[in-house]
Write an enzyme that holds these catalytic residues in place. Structure first.
Site, PDB file in Angstrom:
ATOM      1  N   ASP A 101       1.380   3.839  -5.063  1.00 13.48           N
ATOM      2  CA  ASP A 101       0.283   4.261  -5.942  1.00 13.48           C
ATOM      3  C   ASP A 101       0.365   5.737  -6.298  1.00 13.48           C
ATOM      4  O   ASP A 101      -0.043   6.141  -7.393  1.00 13.48           O
ATOM      5  CB  ASP A 101      -1.062   3.970  -5.272  1.00 13.48           C
ATOM      6  CG  ASP A 101      -1.470   2.509  -5.396  1.00 13.48           C
ATOM      7  OD1 ASP A 101      -0.663   1.722  -5.937  1.00 13.48           O
ATOM      8  OD2 ASP A 101      -2.580   2.156  -4.955  1.00 13.48           O
ATOM      9  N   SER A 138       0.469  -5.110   7.433  1.00 15.70           N
ATOM     10  CA  SER A 138      -0.555  -4.253   8.015  1.00 15.70           C
ATOM     11  C   SER A 138      -0.254  -2.768   7.779  1.00 15.70           C
ATOM     12  O   SER A 138      -0.251  -2.296   6.651  1.00 15.70           O
ATOM     13  CB  SER A 138      -0.684  -4.583   9.504  1.00 15.70           C
ATOM     14  OG  SER A 138      -1.767  -3.921  10.083  1.00 15.70           O
ATOM     15  N   LYS A 146      -1.402  -8.564   4.645  1.00 14.39           N
ATOM     16  CA  LYS A 146      -2.498  -8.433   5.611  1.00 14.39           C
ATOM     17  C   LYS A 146      -3.286  -7.173   5.296  1.00 14.39           C
ATOM     18  O   LYS A 146      -2.874  -6.073   5.626  1.00 14.39           O
ATOM     19  CB  LYS A 146      -1.981  -8.376   7.041  1.00 14.39           C
ATOM     20  CG  LYS A 146      -3.106  -8.298   8.063  1.00 14.39           C
ATOM     21  CD  LYS A 146      -2.574  -8.173   9.462  1.00 14.39           C
ATOM     22  CE  LYS A 146      -3.740  -8.010  10.430  1.00 14.39           C
ATOM     23  NZ  LYS A 146      -4.453  -6.740  10.214  1.00 14.39           N
TER      24      LYS A 146
END
Length: 444
Positions: free
Chosen positions: A308, A297, A322
């Site tokens: 990224d 999460s 999740k």
């Protein structure tokens, strides 16, 4: 009692990204559904008039609500009383007990994770353990709230837990002394070679500021010569979405952090850097983020953003996967709906739903003698019943690739113990940062 290997946990207890509801008002009931409602009310009336014993309306209505939410996904739930209090405690407060996160699994109480440094953790309780008895009393088939209530108690008192663990031939007992569980979301330490270590254990309030303060303290201890930073998100099941954004922003000075996309345009929200903290608090310092199967999460939001944006090297094992957002929608003073309202995406547009965050360098936890067995019976989001399907589609073989043995990591737990290595993943991260001395940023 033995449990079949394919039992899977229903959901991570605290793996929720909490945020205010973005939609206003209630959906109007479609007139075409009236026949279905007729069945519902007919069932209610039949139970009230024909069941063998009188049934209270509260029992029937709660059962109906639970049934509706159970038909959706493993993270949507109705919270009231003890379950609602437990969620607010995870976010705000402290309590007296064992310091353990548990979930029902086919009628059995399964350990999601003991909190780091808690009485349960110190007593040797592990993620994936099944608790079958409390003080010799069988708890199989109990409601989760009842089982949790029996495990809680005044600090200083003891409780005997009967545990079934994968790889053990027979159940065994563990005696745990209850303590005051003060939820400490952030801990830090300066390691050899002026390598900073910050562990984020949960995403409760002010985690971003707590990490910022820990980083400042580490700089002072290192006399301003911090050679690298390890951000540990292992066994962190999540928490506040806002704090995940804040922690990511602490180390980013530009670009996107995460986006959430729901059913309507109003449910689509973009979060960018420079919205909470100005600049990169660790500018010029290489960062390694440690993750594992318990990283879920909010933790995955941070790992995905730093990966990224090429700000950190992600190391460890594939995360839980999740990629959905739950909104806490109050119904009354002591009840609420925890409802899945959106999916979230990393800056590059990746959804971690099912697949999780894949580390740049996969490093198994060789110092744990039970790690291989637990990995064999571990579970992730993709194992949960009725989990949301990743819209991009996933190759099952790709998800299974992280179970293959890496020839670089062959040391046994006994060999590492002789060398004084208690946490192989952390040790490997620190050695990697030492080798990057003089490099501005740890790149992927």
């Amino acid at each position: 009692m033995k449990f079949v290997p394919h039992l899977r946990a229903a959901a991570l207890l605290t793996a929720v990204a909490l945020l205010p509801a973005t939609t206003a008002g209630y959906a109007q009931v479609d007139s075409a559904l009236s026949p279905e409602f007729a069945k519902f009310f007919a069932t209610y009336q039949r139970i009230k008039t024909s069941y063998v014993e009188p049934v209270d309306d509260k029992v029937l209505i709660k059962g109906a609500i639970d049934g509706m939410l159970a038909a959706l996904d493993p993270h949507s739930a109705y919270l009231e009383g003890a379950s609602f209090e437990r969620l607010t405690t995870m976010i705000d407060g402290n309590y007296q007990g064992l310091g353990i996160s548990v979930q029902m699994d086919e009628g059995a109480v399964k350990v999601v994770s003991p909190f780091k440094g808690s009485p349960a953790d110190k007593a040797g309780i592990k993620a994936g353990d099944f608790i079958t008895h409390i003080d010799g009393k069988l708890i199989y088939g109990l409601e989760l709230d009842d089982a949790v209530e029996q495990m809680r108690g005044p600090a200083g008192s003891t409780v005997r837990l009967s545990v079934v663990r994968a790889g053990r031939d027979a159940p065994f007992d563990v005696t745990v002394t209850r303590g005051v569980i003060e939820l400490e979301p952030v801990t830090s330490d300066l390691k050899a070679g002026n390598i900073g270590y910050i562990s984020v254990n949960e995403f409760s309030r002010d985690v971003g500021n707590d990490v910022n303060n820990a980083l400042r303290a580490l700089r002072q201890q290192a006399a301003g010569r911090l050679g690298g930073l390890v951000l540990d998100l292992r066994r962190n099941p999540g928490g506040s979405l806002d704090e995940a954004v804040a922690l990511s922003d602490l180390f980013l000075d530009k670009g996107a952090i995460v986006s959430q996309r729901g059913r309507t345009r109003r449910d689509t929200v973009y979060y960018d850097a420079e919205s909470v903290f100005r600049g990169d608090a660790a500018a010029g310092i290489p960062i390694i983020v440690l993750i594992d199967a318990g990283t879920a999460s909010a933790s995955e939001i941070v790992a995905g953003a730093l990966q990224d944006q090429h700000r950190a090297l992600i190391m460890g094992e594939r995360s839980f996967g999740k990629g959905s957002v739950q909104s806490l929608l109050p119904l009354s003073r002591d009840s609420a709906l925890k409802l899945t309202t959106a999916r979230y995406y990393t800056p590059s547009g990746r959804s971690v739903q099912e697949g999780g965050i894949e580390p740049d360098i996969r490093v198994p936890q060789l110092s744990d003698p039970d790690a291989a067995l637990r990995a064999k019976y571990s579970y992730r989001e993709s194992d949960l019943k009725r989990h949301l399907v990743n819209e991009a589609g996933l190759d099952d073989k790709a998800l299974e690739s992280d179970t293959k043995q890496d020839p670089r990591f062959t040391a046994t737990a006994a060999e590492l113990e002789k060398e004084g290595v208690e946490d192989f993943q952390l040790d490997y991260a620190i050695k990697t940062l030492k080798r990057t001395a003089g490099v501005t940023t740890a790149h992927r």
